[in-house]
Design a protein around this motif. Structure first.
Motif, PDB file in Angstrom:
ATOM      1  N   PRO A 134       0.835  -1.199   0.000  1.00 14.92           N
ATOM      2  CA  PRO A 134       0.000   0.000   0.000  1.00 14.92           C
ATOM      3  C   PRO A 134       0.867   1.247   0.000  1.00 14.92           C
ATOM      4  O   PRO A 134       2.060   1.195   0.322  1.00 14.92           O
ATOM      5  N   SER A 135       0.275   2.369  -0.347  1.00 14.40           N
ATOM      6  CA  SER A 135       0.983   3.648  -0.318  1.00 14.40           C
ATOM      7  C   SER A 135       0.008   4.725   0.124  1.00 14.40           C
ATOM      8  O   SER A 135      -1.176   4.453   0.365  1.00 14.40           O
ATOM      9  N   GLY A 136       0.490   5.941   0.189  1.00 15.30           N
ATOM     10  CA  GLY A 136      -0.389   7.067   0.446  1.00 15.30           C
ATOM     11  C   GLY A 136      -1.164   7.399  -0.812  1.00 15.30           C
ATOM     12  O   GLY A 136      -1.083   6.691  -1.814  1.00 15.30           O
ATOM     13  N   ASP A 147      22.637   3.259  -2.154  1.00 16.96           N
ATOM     14  CA  ASP A 147      23.166   2.107  -1.411  1.00 16.96           C
ATOM     15  C   ASP A 147      22.166   0.947  -1.360  1.00 16.96           C
ATOM     16  O   ASP A 147      22.397  -0.051  -0.688  1.00 16.96           O
ATOM     17  N   ASN A 148      21.048   1.098  -2.070  1.00 11.75           N
ATOM     18  CA  ASN A 148      20.036   0.045  -2.182  1.00 11.75           C
ATOM     19  C   ASN A 148      19.447  -0.360  -0.824  1.00 11.75           C
ATOM     20  O   ASN A 148      19.150  -1.519  -0.577  1.00 11.75           O
ATOM     21  N   LYS A 149      19.242   0.637   0.041  1.00 10.48           N
ATOM     22  CA  LYS A 149      18.657   0.343   1.347  1.00 10.48           C
ATOM     23  C   LYS A 149      17.244   0.892   1.495  1.00 10.48           C
ATOM     24  O   LYS A 149      16.474   0.412   2.332  1.00 10.48           O
ATOM     25  N   TYR A 150      16.903   1.896   0.665  1.00  6.95           N
ATOM     26  CA  TYR A 150      15.599   2.525   0.817  1.00  6.95           C
ATOM     27  C   TYR A 150      14.943   2.821  -0.528  1.00  6.95           C
ATOM     28  O   TYR A 150      15.619   3.068  -1.528  1.00  6.95           O
ATOM     29  N   ILE A 151      13.618   2.801  -0.510  1.00  5.71           N
ATOM     30  CA  ILE A 151      12.804   3.263  -1.627  1.00  5.71           C
ATOM     31  C   ILE A 151      11.987   4.446  -1.120  1.00  5.71           C
ATOM     32  O   ILE A 151      11.376   4.367  -0.043  1.00  5.71           O
ATOM     33  N   ALA A 152      11.972   5.525  -1.882  1.00  2.00           N
ATOM     34  CA  ALA A 152      11.146   6.681  -1.538  1.00  2.00           C
ATOM     35  C   ALA A 152       9.960   6.739  -2.494  1.00  2.00           C
ATOM     36  O   ALA A 152      10.140   6.754  -3.714  1.00  2.00           O
ATOM     37  N   VAL A 153       8.751   6.736  -1.922  1.00  2.00           N
ATOM     38  CA  VAL A 153       7.516   6.839  -2.705  1.00  2.00           C
ATOM     39  C   VAL A 153       6.945   8.225  -2.476  1.00  2.00           C
ATOM     40  O   VAL A 153       6.541   8.568  -1.353  1.00  2.00           O
ATOM     41  N   THR A 154       6.923   9.043  -3.516  1.00  4.54           N
ATOM     42  CA  THR A 154       6.480  10.425  -3.392  1.00  4.54           C
ATOM     43  C   THR A 154       4.993  10.546  -3.694  1.00  4.54           C
ATOM     44  O   THR A 154       4.546  10.219  -4.786  1.00  4.54           O
ATOM     45  N   HIS A 155       4.239  11.039  -2.710  1.00  8.32           N
ATOM     46  CA  HIS A 155       2.787  11.157  -2.836  1.00  8.32           C
ATOM     47  C   HIS A 155       2.404  12.552  -3.361  1.00  8.32           C
ATOM     48  O   HIS A 155       2.406  13.520  -2.608  1.00  8.32           O
ATOM     49  N   TRP A 156       2.106  12.601  -4.648  1.00  9.50           N
ATOM     50  CA  TRP A 156       1.594  13.817  -5.267  1.00  9.50           C
ATOM     51  C   TRP A 156       0.321  14.259  -4.538  1.00  9.50           C
ATOM     52  O   TRP A 156      -0.016  15.440  -4.486  1.00  9.50           O
ATOM     53  N   GLY A 157      -0.392  13.330  -3.945  1.00 12.72           N
ATOM     54  CA  GLY A 157      -1.706  13.594  -3.373  1.00 12.72           C
ATOM     55  C   GLY A 157      -1.740  14.501  -2.168  1.00 12.72           C
ATOM     56  O   GLY A 157      -2.673  15.274  -2.003  1.00 12.72           O
ATOM     57  N   CYS A 200      -3.260  19.815  -5.616  1.00 11.87           N
ATOM     58  CA  CYS A 200      -2.340  18.802  -5.080  1.00 11.87           C
ATOM     59  C   CYS A 200      -1.209  19.438  -4.289  1.00 11.87           C
ATOM     60  O   CYS A 200      -0.103  18.905  -4.228  1.00 11.87           O
ATOM     61  N   GLY A 201      -1.486  20.608  -3.698  1.00 12.51           N
ATOM     62  CA  GLY A 201      -0.468  21.234  -2.866  1.00 12.51           C
ATOM     63  C   GLY A 201       0.788  21.573  -3.641  1.00 12.51           C
ATOM     64  O   GLY A 201       0.752  22.293  -4.636  1.00 12.51           O
ATOM     65  N   ASN A 202       1.914  21.000  -3.212  1.00 13.33           N
ATOM     66  CA  ASN A 202       3.182  21.232  -3.905  1.00 13.33           C
ATOM     67  C   ASN A 202       3.317  20.393  -5.166  1.00 13.33           C
ATOM     68  O   ASN A 202       4.286  20.540  -5.907  1.00 13.33           O
ATOM     69  N   CYS A 203       2.365  19.500  -5.395  1.00 12.73           N
ATOM     70  CA  CYS A 203       2.380  18.631  -6.581  1.00 12.73           C
ATOM     71  C   CYS A 203       3.746  17.963  -6.737  1.00 12.73           C
ATOM     72  O   CYS A 203       4.413  18.085  -7.774  1.00 12.73           O
ATOM     73  N   LEU A 204       4.185  17.281  -5.703  1.00 10.14           N
ATOM     74  CA  LEU A 204       5.527  16.699  -5.648  1.00 10.14           C
ATOM     75  C   LEU A 204       5.779  15.765  -6.823  1.00 10.14           C
ATOM     76  O   LEU A 204       4.997  14.878  -7.097  1.00 10.14           O
ATOM     77  N   ARG A 205       6.901  15.961  -7.492  1.00 10.47           N
ATOM     78  CA  ARG A 205       7.237  15.117  -8.646  1.00 10.47           C
ATOM     79  C   ARG A 205       8.656  14.561  -8.514  1.00 10.47           C
ATOM     80  O   ARG A 205       8.869  13.500  -7.977  1.00 10.47           O
ATOM     81  N   GLY A 206       9.640  15.288  -9.023  1.00  7.51           N
ATOM     82  CA  GLY A 206      11.004  14.773  -9.079  1.00  7.51           C
ATOM     83  C   GLY A 206      11.496  14.283  -7.727  1.00  7.51           C
ATOM     84  O   GLY A 206      11.351  14.960  -6.715  1.00  7.51           O
ATOM     85  N   THR A 207      12.082  13.101  -7.713  1.00  7.98           N
ATOM     86  CA  THR A 207      12.544  12.492  -6.463  1.00  7.98           C
ATOM     87  C   THR A 207      13.909  11.845  -6.675  1.00  7.98           C
ATOM     88  O   THR A 207      14.090  11.074  -7.616  1.00  7.98           O
ATOM     89  N   THR A 208      14.865  12.166  -5.811  1.00 15.06           N
ATOM     90  CA  THR A 208      16.191  11.561  -5.911  1.00 15.06           C
ATOM     91  C   THR A 208      16.847  11.545  -4.537  1.00 15.06           C
ATOM     92  O   THR A 208      16.452  12.303  -3.642  1.00 15.06           O
ATOM     93  N   PHE A 209      17.823  10.685  -4.358  1.00 12.27           N
ATOM     94  CA  PHE A 209      18.605  10.634  -3.139  1.00 12.27           C
ATOM     95  C   PHE A 209      19.927  11.368  -3.343  1.00 12.27           C
ATOM     96  O   PHE A 209      20.492  11.337  -4.446  1.00 12.27           O
ATOM     97  N   THR A 210      20.427  12.005  -2.304  1.00 10.19           N
ATOM     98  CA  THR A 210      21.734  12.633  -2.381  1.00 10.19           C
ATOM     99  C   THR A 210      22.805  11.532  -2.494  1.00 10.19           C
ATOM    100  O   THR A 210      22.560  10.386  -2.087  1.00 10.19           O
ATOM    101  N   PRO A 211      23.973  11.840  -3.031  1.00 11.10           N
ATOM    102  CA  PRO A 211      25.013  10.821  -3.208  1.00 11.10           C
ATOM    103  C   PRO A 211      25.404  10.098  -1.929  1.00 11.10           C
ATOM    104  O   PRO A 211      25.796   8.923  -1.976  1.00 11.10           O
TER     105      PRO A 211
END
Length: 215
Positions: A134-136, A147-157, A200-211
């Motif tokens: 499930p997600s938001g 480092d393949n330890k986390y997945i970030a799911v960005t909720h545009w909603g 959708c508020g900030n309408c979050l889109r682009g998602t990346t992790f810092t190095p």
């Protein structure tokens, strides 16, 4: 009519394309087709259709029949929330390309994307879904840490991000560890006339992790 043209009926409102780690095939997420189509990179021939349709026959894909996460509630009253078709939008790879993660814009019964949606995990060797989490509301972009330890799911909603611990090699052990709010979390109560994609508020889109994988 051009011999180089490719017509594929399964592609209805394509949202994103991603290549496999070795580049031998690519995946097209068809939002209105409720399907991810797999193509051979060289021949462009269709290899498989991965349907995002769930019912009693594949309910085992939902660990302990989970249908929501954090404190999200469904706006609809249904007997089985995990019986739905998902609208695939974006995707990313994890575990050196072994798993393909696909976000669902919404579950088909959730017209205004106010309720929990979901994310599919696809085994790229078999090209089949092996788990659905499930997600938001209205998840769009999704990213894997370097480092393949986390997945970030960005909720545009609702201006939030769900963080999933994927350090295990077993997909059934993946679990949410954080719910991150960007500015403020939106309440989701829309009228029939509201434009969901504009409200959708900030309408979050682009998602990346810092190095360094810390942010």
């Amino acid at each position: 009519k051009d011999p180089l043209s490719v017509y594929e009926p399964a592609i209805n409102s394509p949202k994103s394309v991603i290549y496999s780690k070795d580049g031998s095939k690519f995946y097209v997420n068809s939002l209105e087709g409720y399907v991810t189509i797999v193509f051979d990179s060289k021949s462009l021939k269709k290899l498989k259709e991965i349907r995002h349709e769930f019912n009693a026959s594949n309910n085992k894909l939902f660990k302990n029949n989970e249908n929501s996460v954090f404190d999200y509630k469904f706006k609809q009253v249904k007997k089985e929330y995990n019986y739905f078709t998902g609208k695939p939008v974006e995707s990313c790879l994890s575990h050196d390309g072994k798993y393909l993660w696909v976000t669902y814009y919404r579950r088909n019964f959730d017209a205004k994307a106010e309720s929990p949606s979901a994310v599919a995990i696809i085994d790229t060797e078999q090209d089949q879904i092996i788990r659905v989490m499930p997600s938001g509301p209205l998840p769009k972009m999704i990213a894997c840490s370097n480092d393949n330890k986390y997945i970030a799911v960005t909720h545009w909603g609702d201006n939030t991000v769900g963080l999933i611990d994927i350090s295990s090699s077993d997909p059934m052990e993946f679990s949410y560890v954080s719910h991150i709010v960007v500015d403020n979390r939106l309440s989701l109560n829309f009228s029939k006339s509201d434009n969901r994609d504009q409200n959708c508020g900030n309408c979050l889109r682009g998602t990346t992790f810092t190095p360094d994988n810390k942010n």
